[in-house]
Design a protein around this motif. Sequence first.
Motif, PDB file in Angstrom:
ATOM      1  N   SER A  38      -6.845  -4.414  -4.824  1.00 35.71           N
ATOM      2  CA  SER A  38      -7.965  -5.315  -4.621  1.00 35.71           C
ATOM      3  C   SER A  38      -8.905  -4.277  -4.584  1.00 35.71           C
ATOM      4  O   SER A  38      -8.918  -3.069  -4.115  1.00 35.71           O
ATOM      5  CB  SER A  38      -7.936  -6.290  -3.606  1.00 35.71           C
ATOM      6  OG  SER A  38      -7.664  -5.394  -2.151  1.00 35.71           O
ATOM      7  N   VAL A  39     -10.431  -4.723  -4.517  1.00 29.03           N
ATOM      8  CA  VAL A  39     -11.463  -4.072  -4.075  1.00 29.03           C
ATOM      9  C   VAL A  39     -12.206  -4.989  -3.215  1.00 29.03           C
ATOM     10  O   VAL A  39     -12.499  -6.144  -3.291  1.00 29.03           O
ATOM     11  CB  VAL A  39     -12.535  -3.995  -5.563  1.00 29.03           C
ATOM     12  CG1 VAL A  39     -12.756  -5.367  -6.263  1.00 29.03           C
ATOM     13  CG2 VAL A  39     -13.980  -3.469  -5.167  1.00 29.03           C
ATOM     14  N   ILE A  55     -11.285   0.384  -2.817  1.00 25.76           N
ATOM     15  CA  ILE A  55     -10.257  -0.006  -3.629  1.00 25.76           C
ATOM     16  C   ILE A  55      -9.125   0.238  -3.035  1.00 25.76           C
ATOM     17  O   ILE A  55      -8.549   1.387  -2.459  1.00 25.76           O
ATOM     18  CB  ILE A  55     -10.155   0.984  -5.082  1.00 25.76           C
ATOM     19  CG1 ILE A  55     -11.444   1.000  -5.757  1.00 25.76           C
ATOM     20  CG2 ILE A  55      -9.059   0.589  -6.018  1.00 25.76           C
ATOM     21  CD1 ILE A  55     -11.938  -0.174  -6.208  1.00 25.76           C
ATOM     22  N   TRP A 164      -2.738  -3.600 -13.311  1.00 22.27           N
ATOM     23  CA  TRP A 164      -3.195  -4.719 -12.550  1.00 22.27           C
ATOM     24  C   TRP A 164      -4.513  -4.914 -13.482  1.00 22.27           C
ATOM     25  O   TRP A 164      -5.514  -4.548 -13.188  1.00 22.27           O
ATOM     26  CB  TRP A 164      -3.610  -4.404 -11.140  1.00 22.27           C
ATOM     27  CG  TRP A 164      -2.657  -3.810 -10.243  1.00 22.27           C
ATOM     28  CD1 TRP A 164      -2.011  -2.498 -10.274  1.00 22.27           C
ATOM     29  CD2 TRP A 164      -1.594  -4.759  -9.584  1.00 22.27           C
ATOM     30  NE1 TRP A 164      -0.976  -2.682  -9.402  1.00 22.27           N
ATOM     31  CE2 TRP A 164      -0.642  -3.809  -8.921  1.00 22.27           C
ATOM     32  CE3 TRP A 164      -1.638  -6.150  -9.558  1.00 22.27           C
ATOM     33  CZ2 TRP A 164       0.063  -4.429  -8.132  1.00 22.27           C
ATOM     34  CZ3 TRP A 164      -0.703  -6.528  -8.576  1.00 22.27           C
ATOM     35  CH2 TRP A 164       0.004  -5.755  -7.821  1.00 22.27           C
ATOM     36  N   PRO A 180      -8.362  -6.573  -9.927  1.00 23.47           N
ATOM     37  CA  PRO A 180      -9.367  -6.471  -8.769  1.00 23.47           C
ATOM     38  C   PRO A 180     -10.632  -6.989  -9.362  1.00 23.47           C
ATOM     39  O   PRO A 180     -11.302  -6.646 -10.413  1.00 23.47           O
ATOM     40  CB  PRO A 180      -9.464  -5.235  -8.353  1.00 23.47           C
ATOM     41  CG  PRO A 180      -8.186  -4.396  -8.938  1.00 23.47           C
ATOM     42  CD  PRO A 180      -7.848  -4.972 -10.329  1.00 23.47           C
TER      43      PRO A 180
END
Length: 258
Positions: A38-39, A55, A164, A180
Amino acid sequence: MSVSRVSSRLSATRVALAGGIALSSVVLLSGTAFAHVSVQPQGEAAKGGYATVNIKVPNERDNASTVKVEVNFPLDHPLASVMPQPIPGWKAEVTKSKLSKPLELHGKTINEAVSKVTWTADGSKIGPGQFQQFPLSLGQLPEDADQLVLKAIQTYDNKEVVRWIEEEKEGAKEPQNPAPVLKLSAASADHHGGAAPSASASAATDEKAGHDDKADAKKETAAADSSDTTARILGVIGILVGIAGVAFGVLAGRRRSA
């Protein structure tokens, strides 16, 4: 042991087993849900501004470690500046690509933008049950987008690669390997270096205020002088009236004596 007791115990065992399975499923599913790359912005990521983001890369495997992370940036909303923060044990490489349409930024024409940042383990890695954050400074963020999709690729030391890159669609089920997404907030004057009063305008305002203060002071002084003058005149008149009264009394007394 009666048949009813055996049946009761079997039922209890089945219920406990079902409950355990359900609980395990919940734990496993929740673990998977929180294991995505994820971000996460540090503070606010506003349109047209600059932001620092992390990140976040968790390790999903029990028998392998993450040794490489690649994050891709969209060129349809290019970022002229992407700077990674040094992380001990990791080597960062910034890749730029030529833009089909040049970007105008601060009066300069930008012909290329960052398309990818790759971190490679250099004495460190993300082990089982661990995660690592990779800080980035981003800017200038686009003004015509609500979000940036940063597709990521995670590589393990057993050569397994997890991509991802799946974009989420509104109303649809969350994909297995979602990309993300950096949400952008509404722009404000502060993010664009909001308009501050110029030095000349400030000076003019201060000068005007000074003139107003002086004018008020003069008015107050004039009013005070006028009050003092009036008081003095009334005092003199009072004294003269008093003297005239005394003189009149003396003359009247003399006339009576005569």
